[in-house]
Design a protein around this motif. Structure first.
Motif, PDB file in Angstrom:
ATOM      1  N   ASP A  53      42.235  39.472  49.837  1.00  0.00           N
ATOM      2  CA  ASP A  53      41.487  40.073  50.947  1.00  0.00           C
ATOM      3  C   ASP A  53      41.464  39.198  52.042  1.00  0.00           C
ATOM      4  O   ASP A  53      40.921  38.065  51.875  1.00  0.00           O
ATOM      5  N   ASP A  77      38.176  37.571  53.370  1.00  0.00           N
ATOM      6  CA  ASP A  77      37.255  36.665  52.641  1.00  0.00           C
ATOM      7  C   ASP A  77      37.873  35.104  52.827  1.00  0.00           C
ATOM      8  O   ASP A  77      39.063  34.777  52.375  1.00  0.00           O
ATOM      9  N   THR A 120      38.884  32.607  49.870  1.00  0.00           N
ATOM     10  CA  THR A 120      39.924  32.913  48.875  1.00  0.00           C
ATOM     11  C   THR A 120      41.237  32.936  49.893  1.00  0.00           C
ATOM     12  O   THR A 120      42.183  32.396  49.338  1.00  0.00           O
ATOM     13  N   ASP A 176      34.725  37.285  34.128  1.00  0.00           N
ATOM     14  CA  ASP A 176      34.433  37.936  35.678  1.00  0.00           C
ATOM     15  C   ASP A 176      34.199  36.645  36.541  1.00  0.00           C
ATOM     16  O   ASP A 176      33.914  37.131  37.662  1.00  0.00           O
ATOM     17  N   ILE A 181      37.085  35.448  37.627  1.00  0.00           N
ATOM     18  CA  ILE A 181      38.483  35.719  38.637  1.00  0.00           C
ATOM     19  C   ILE A 181      39.180  37.290  38.114  1.00  0.00           C
ATOM     20  O   ILE A 181      39.189  36.940  36.954  1.00  0.00           O
ATOM     21  N   ALA A 195      41.042  41.001  39.153  1.00  0.00           N
ATOM     22  CA  ALA A 195      41.680  42.018  40.264  1.00  0.00           C
ATOM     23  C   ALA A 195      41.664  43.222  39.574  1.00  0.00           C
ATOM     24  O   ALA A 195      42.479  43.278  38.788  1.00  0.00           O
ATOM     25  N   GLN A 197      31.306  42.731  41.427  1.00  0.00           N
ATOM     26  CA  GLN A 197      31.543  41.987  42.610  1.00  0.00           C
ATOM     27  C   GLN A 197      32.886  42.406  43.353  1.00  0.00           C
ATOM     28  O   GLN A 197      32.730  41.917  44.351  1.00  0.00           O
ATOM     29  N   GLY A 198      33.628  42.820  42.562  1.00  0.00           N
ATOM     30  CA  GLY A 198      34.878  43.136  43.407  1.00  0.00           C
ATOM     31  C   GLY A 198      35.123  43.981  44.643  1.00  0.00           C
ATOM     32  O   GLY A 198      34.331  44.904  44.815  1.00  0.00           O
ATOM     33  N   LYS A 199      36.055  43.934  45.248  1.00  0.00           N
ATOM     34  CA  LYS A 199      36.321  44.953  46.188  1.00  0.00           C
ATOM     35  C   LYS A 199      37.775  45.829  46.048  1.00  0.00           C
ATOM     36  O   LYS A 199      38.851  44.898  46.052  1.00  0.00           O
ATOM     37  N   TYR A 255      41.484  43.972  45.317  1.00  0.00           N
ATOM     38  CA  TYR A 255      41.460  42.511  45.812  1.00  0.00           C
ATOM     39  C   TYR A 255      40.781  41.617  44.662  1.00  0.00           C
ATOM     40  O   TYR A 255      39.831  41.850  43.972  1.00  0.00           O
ATOM     41  N   TYR A 314      38.572  38.550  43.077  1.00  0.00           N
ATOM     42  CA  TYR A 314      37.423  38.244  43.374  1.00  0.00           C
ATOM     43  C   TYR A 314      37.416  36.870  42.538  1.00  0.00           C
ATOM     44  O   TYR A 314      38.012  36.874  41.658  1.00  0.00           O
ATOM     45  N   ALA A 337      34.585  33.505  41.651  1.00  0.00           N
ATOM     46  CA  ALA A 337      33.844  32.744  41.627  1.00  0.00           C
ATOM     47  C   ALA A 337      34.308  31.201  41.974  1.00  0.00           C
ATOM     48  O   ALA A 337      34.274  30.454  41.071  1.00  0.00           O
TER      49      ALA A 337
END
Ligand code: ACO
Length: 332
Positions: free
Chosen positions: A148, A151, A154, A186, A188, A190, A214-216, A219, A221, A223
């Protein structure tokens, strides 16, 4: 069980290079922040090359440098987490494009530790019987398609490319330590396409909550701080455990090739192991994190530079989404 010998390696990186300065034009960041916090200066980025293409290029070079022809390969393992299709496997496409006949091919999904896991799998196949003599491991990653670019924490980290190796049996030693911790899945991820079809009960479908909220879209995600802590603890642990099986300590290794996620992770791991940085091969400055391609690209560069010698004790150590980590140590 027998050991392994890496008899050929290859690498492919796309032509387009993005600098830290380029990122200052799309997110609120600076060359200083990226350099100090990650060690990254540039990354190669796909100009539309699919993963199979990058894998084919690196794989062809690995077979050629091994002095083999495609039909000498008995098995293809592909470690990409960014394959071009749900099916077929990227390994199958690479096998076809390289004109490797009478081999079988498998994709594995072990994130950034993919090459370490593939090498371990290769060694087990090589140990079992006579039908598998030469294994091609290809590690192509189009990881930037999961990024993404709004962001900043990342997007500056990742690049694209491929590494490959041809592996055969040897009498040298080989030991490994592999472990996964699915409770950290949770940290990392996609997401792929969601379930549903022409007959789906929409009401019921709605009742299924997102596993990782939490993901979009598709893409990645991450932590970052949790992964950082995981990596700096688990990389030393995996190396120590693999070395203990071999009857020595990480200090006895001639060279350590770590996954290239963040230069600070490698420095901290070295400190935790009380080892000088000279033992670690680091090229993250030029490529960023290319997931499973990092370690085989390092291997290729070390071979090309004549820095690996027969009898050297080599350690590979990776970690990544899963959460997953692992190390293998072997006689080169
Ligand atoms: N530029 C400027 N500032 C930034 C940037 C950026 N690119 N990114 C984050 N920041 C800011 C944050 O917003 C934060 O600001 P705040 O204090 O005002 O909130 C500050 O910098 C510090 O943020 P942190 O997240 O604590 O920064 P940190 O030093 O931990 O670095 C990083 C972040 C680089 C992501 C680090 O945590 C890391 O490397 N984690 C591990 C990542 C990794 O190993 N991934 C590998 C697995 S990938 C895979 O498996 C596919």
């Amino acid at each position: 069980m027998a050991g392994i010998k890496i008899i050929g390696t290859g690498k492919y990186v796309p032509e387009t290079v993005s600098t830290n300065e380029d990122f200052t034009k799309i997110v609120d960041t600076s060359d200083e922040w990226i350099t100090q916090r990650t060690g990254i200066k540039t990354r190669h980025m796909s100009d539309g090359e699919p993963s199979w293409y990058m894998g084919m290029k690196a794989g062809a070079q690995a077979i050629e440098s091994a002095g083999l022809s495609p039909d000498d390969i008995d098995m293809v393992i592909c470690t990409s987490v960014t394959g071009d299709y749900y099916t077929p496997a990227t390994a199958n496409i690479v096998q076809g494009k390289l004109n490797i006949h009478h081999a079988f091919s498998i994709d594995i999904n072990c994130a950034c530790a993919g090459f370490v896991y593939a090498l371990d799998m290769a060694r087990r196949y090589l140990s079992v019987g006579e039908d598998v003599q030469n294994i091609l491991i290809v590690s192509p990653e189009n990881i930037t398609k999961l990024v993404d670019y709004t962001d900043r924490s990342t997007c500056v980290l990742f690049g694209d490319g491929a590494g490959a190796a041809v592996v055969t049996r040897s009498e040298g030693f080989y030991h490994s330590y592999l472990e996964t911790d699915g409770s950290g899945a949770d940290k990392i991820y996609a997401q792929s396409a969601r379930p549903g079809n022409a007959f789906t009960n929409r009401e019921k479908a709605e009742s299924f909550k997102e596993l990782f909220p939490q993901g979009k879209e598709h893409y990645m995600y991450m932590a970052g701080n949790d992964v950082y802590r995981f990596a700096t603890t688990k990389m030393p642990e995996a190396l120590e455990k693999a070395c203990a099986k071999a009857g020595f300590t990480p200090a006895d290794l001639d060279i350590i090739i770590p996954h290239q996620a963040n230069a600070r992770i490698i420095t901290t791991a070295a400190k935790n192991l009380k080892l000088p940085m000279e033992k670690f091969y680091v090229n993250i400055e030029h490529y960023g994190n290319i997931s499973s391609a990092c370690i085989p690209i390092c291997l290729h560069e070390l071979r090309e530079a004549g820095r690996l010698h027969s009898g050297d004790k080599v350690g590979l150590v990776g970690f990544g989404a899963g959460l997953i980590f692992g190390a293998c140590v072997f006689e080169y």
